[in-house]
Design an enzyme around this catalytic site. Structure first.
Site, mmCIF file in Angstrom:
data_model
loop_
_atom_site.group_PDB
_atom_site.id
_atom_site.type_symbol
_atom_site.label_atom_id
_atom_site.label_comp_id
_atom_site.label_asym_id
_atom_site.label_seq_id
_atom_site.Cartn_x
_atom_site.Cartn_y
_atom_site.Cartn_z
ATOM 1 N N ARG A 27 47.405 22.489 80.686
ATOM 2 C CA ARG A 27 46.051 21.989 80.460
ATOM 3 C C ARG A 27 45.299 22.091 81.790
ATOM 4 N NH1 ARG A 27 46.633 22.659 75.823
ATOM 5 N NH2 ARG A 27 46.528 21.152 74.105
ATOM 6 N N GLU A 76 36.935 23.093 80.571
ATOM 7 C CA GLU A 76 36.876 24.124 79.537
ATOM 8 C C GLU A 76 35.711 23.874 78.572
ATOM 9 O OE1 GLU A 76 41.034 25.026 79.019
ATOM 10 O OE2 GLU A 76 40.520 25.744 77.015
ATOM 11 N N HIS A 124 42.232 30.511 77.217
ATOM 12 C CA HIS A 124 43.119 29.621 76.444
ATOM 13 C C HIS A 124 43.705 30.341 75.210
ATOM 14 C CE1 HIS A 124 43.818 25.041 75.658
ATOM 15 N NE2 HIS A 124 44.847 25.757 75.217
HETATM 16 N N1 NAD Z 1 47.723 27.112 76.928
HETATM 17 C C1 NAD Z 1 48.072 26.922 75.678
HETATM 18 O O1 NAD Z 1 47.568 27.528 74.743
HETATM 19 C C2 NAD Z 1 49.161 25.945 75.383
HETATM 20 C C3 NAD Z 1 49.993 26.200 74.280
HETATM 21 C C4 NAD Z 1 50.987 25.272 74.002
HETATM 22 C C5 NAD Z 1 51.136 24.143 74.798
HETATM 23 N N2 NAD Z 1 50.294 23.947 75.842
HETATM 24 C C6 NAD Z 1 50.469 22.762 76.703
HETATM 25 O O2 NAD Z 1 51.816 22.746 77.152
HETATM 26 C C7 NAD Z 1 52.308 21.416 77.101
HETATM 27 C C8 NAD Z 1 53.807 21.429 76.989
HETATM 28 O O3 NAD Z 1 54.215 21.836 75.700
HETATM 29 P P1 NAD Z 1 55.767 21.756 75.273
HETATM 30 O O4 NAD Z 1 55.856 22.134 73.847
HETATM 31 O O5 NAD Z 1 56.623 22.462 76.253
HETATM 32 O O6 NAD Z 1 55.989 20.173 75.427
HETATM 33 P P2 NAD Z 1 57.307 19.396 75.846
HETATM 34 O O7 NAD Z 1 57.032 17.979 75.507
HETATM 35 O O8 NAD Z 1 58.508 20.067 75.292
HETATM 36 O O9 NAD Z 1 57.346 19.573 77.451
HETATM 37 C C9 NAD Z 1 56.567 18.849 78.332
HETATM 38 C C10 NAD Z 1 57.434 18.464 79.501
HETATM 39 O O10 NAD Z 1 56.620 17.853 80.502
HETATM 40 C C11 NAD Z 1 57.430 16.886 81.126
HETATM 41 N N3 NAD Z 1 56.636 15.946 81.905
HETATM 42 C C12 NAD Z 1 55.904 14.896 81.469
HETATM 43 N N4 NAD Z 1 55.323 14.268 82.517
HETATM 44 C C13 NAD Z 1 55.710 14.950 83.627
HETATM 45 C C14 NAD Z 1 55.451 14.784 85.016
HETATM 46 N N5 NAD Z 1 54.699 13.786 85.470
HETATM 47 N N6 NAD Z 1 55.986 15.671 85.872
HETATM 48 C C15 NAD Z 1 56.767 16.682 85.425
HETATM 49 N N7 NAD Z 1 57.057 16.876 84.128
HETATM 50 C C16 NAD Z 1 56.533 16.019 83.245
HETATM 51 C C17 NAD Z 1 58.166 16.227 79.966
HETATM 52 O O11 NAD Z 1 59.293 15.481 80.398
HETATM 53 C C18 NAD Z 1 58.531 17.443 79.144
HETATM 54 O O12 NAD Z 1 59.806 17.962 79.473
HETATM 55 C C19 NAD Z 1 51.563 20.809 75.898
HETATM 56 O O13 NAD Z 1 51.476 19.398 76.007
HETATM 57 C C20 NAD Z 1 50.210 21.463 75.951
HETATM 58 O O14 NAD Z 1 49.310 20.671 76.678
HETATM 59 C C21 NAD Z 1 49.305 24.822 76.137
HETATM 60 O O1 DGY Z 2 48.485 22.594 72.900
HETATM 61 C C1 DGY Z 2 48.387 23.652 72.281
HETATM 62 O O2 DGY Z 2 48.993 23.868 71.213
HETATM 63 C C2 DGY Z 2 47.539 24.763 72.830
HETATM 64 O O3 DGY Z 2 46.755 24.438 73.874
HETATM 65 C C3 DGY Z 2 46.873 25.631 71.814
HETATM 66 O O4 DGY Z 2 47.875 26.344 71.207
#
Ligand code: NAD
Ligand code: DGY
Length: 396
Positions: free
Chosen positions: A281, A310, A328
């Protein structure tokens, strides 16, 4: 697609209605890829209303208009501000199910939803590999200066090969640092390890045994091939990662603990020719500090899928050659986006049909397998415990 009734207008917002006689009224604030999500809602006896307005980001006033006087559930988007105002309106309209079409839900005030007894769904798992692949693409583009070189070619500037032209970084044998080694961070790390024989250092609040055992096993395999093994280390702090990594990729959730996790001081700890990738994010990075850092360190490079304000970029970012920026799109593969829509629909339909919650949000493939009906469960409800929702114990 099932029984389309036509296009109607709610104030100024056009809406496509499917299955007009359905018992539950469900709104999707955006059209979403694929047909399966609509079919599943129709099968659950929902009248589905899809807002087809051309404006990209709907305001709260727009969404309140869509919710109207009677609404059972909503599928919303990460660009929307789901807080007290919207959950209050949904509650007043008799609604008790909401799903974000995203895994991240920092745009949702979960306690406000819980207060109104509304479930909050998200869409984990189907976007893990897709998002990690885009982070990998940004890494390679930044390391090998692909966008700069493309711009140079298109400008007709190439007048012959030179030993010094667009020299970048070799990844093989270098160290990749992961901040947030959850689903996506781990998938990305594996791609870097397997694809480029990089060593891993990671920082997360929790140990990632899956990542550690993968790197150890892959290192052992490389040894059997007579190659240098790869190694992993779990860092005690973010700083520990930044000091040693050649590439740092950010994959944590966005919350109070990760807001501006990458600030001026931490950027200064990184190697002068390191690469920073962000597909988590935007606000995880202090983007003003990053602009200054990129400007002062021309060999430092960044790859960004997300931005602090954004859809805007901070002033100066777009003029820097040492950053690759994309809008994104990390989860933007056809299969993944259709899967996200399906999971969001199952979160809403499942709640309306009083289904229990699926036992493992990391294993949602049974919901997106087109060849069979999805399990009778809500795939992922983040406030299930707070709402006291039961769990479907078996994986069927
Ligand atoms: N750019 C995109 O289109 C896109 C797509 C999918 C997800 N995302 C973002 O990616 C994030 C992660 O997704 P995921 O499925 O891997 O989630 P997830 O919950 O599997 O992984 C997130 C990780 O972050 C860790 N975490 C939390 N606080 C932390 C801190 N202070 N320091 C270090 N690590 C910390 C958690 O322990 C966890 O392991 C989502 O929350 C979303 O915001 C973005
Ligand atoms: O959190 C998410 O799923 C992304 O930002 C969009 O896929």
């Amino acid at each position: 697609m099932n029984q389309v009734a036509g296009i109607f207008g709610f104030g100024t917002l056009p809406v496509k209605v499917v299955n007009p006689d359905g018992r539950f009224r469900v709104i999707s604030t955006k059209p979403m890829p694929g047909d399966r999500w609509v079919d599943l809602l129709v099968k659950a006896d929902c009248r589905v209303e899809i807002c087809t307005a051309s404006k990209t980001i709907l305001s709260n006033a727009d969404i309140i208009k869509l919710i109207g006087d009677k609404c059972d559930g909503v599928i919303g988007q990460l660009t929307e501000d789901w807080g007290e105002e919207l959950f209050g309106a949904l509650d007043k309209a008799g609604g008790h199910a909401f799903s974000n079409m995203a895994v991240g839900y920092n745009n949702v005030d979960v306690p406000a939803a819980t207060k109104h007894r509304i479930s909050v769904g998200n869409t984990p798992g189907v976007l893990t590999e897709t998002t990690a692949e885009l982070a990998s693409a940004l890494t390679l583009a930044a390391a090998r200066r692909v966008v700069e070189a493309d711009v140079f070619m298109r400008a007709g500037k190439y007048d012959g090969w030179l030993p010094t032209m667009f020299v970048g970084n070799l990844l093989k044998g270098q160290t990749v640092g992961i901040i947030g080694a959850g689903r996506i961070g781990t998938a990305y790390a594996r791609m870097m390890v397997e694809g480029h024989k990089m060593n891993v250092i990671y920082y997360d609040l929790y140990q990632s045994k899956r990542l550690e055992s993968f790197v150890s096993a892959y290192g052992d395999f490389l040894k059997t091939q007579g190659e240098e093994p790869v190694h992993w280390r779990r860092a005690a702090s973010v700083e520990d990662v930044l000091k040693v990594a050649h590439v740092v990729s950010l994959h944590p959730v966005l919350d109070k603990t990760t807001f501006h996790l990458m600030n001026r001081d931490r950027l200064n700890l990184m190697k002068k020719d390191a690469i920073l990738i962000n597909a988590s994010r935007g606000p995880v990075v202090d983007e003003v500090a990053l602009v200054e850092h990129l400007r002062a360190n021309p060999m430092f490079r960044a790859g960004l899928d997300v931005f602090e304000d954004e859809p805007k970029m901070k002033p100066g970012l777009k003029d820097l050659p040492n950053v690759v920026v994309v809008p994104h799109i990390a989860s933007a593969s056809q299969w993944t986006r259709a899967g996200m829509a399906t999971l969001a629909a199952c979160n809403v339909a499942g709640k309306l049909l009083r289904y229990p919650v699926w036992h493992n949000p990391n294993d949602v493939l049974p919901f997106v397998d087109d060849s069979r009906n999805p399990p009778p469960a809500c795939p992922s409800i983040v406030n299930a415990k707070e709402l006291g929702l039961p769990t479907l114990k078996s994986s069927l």
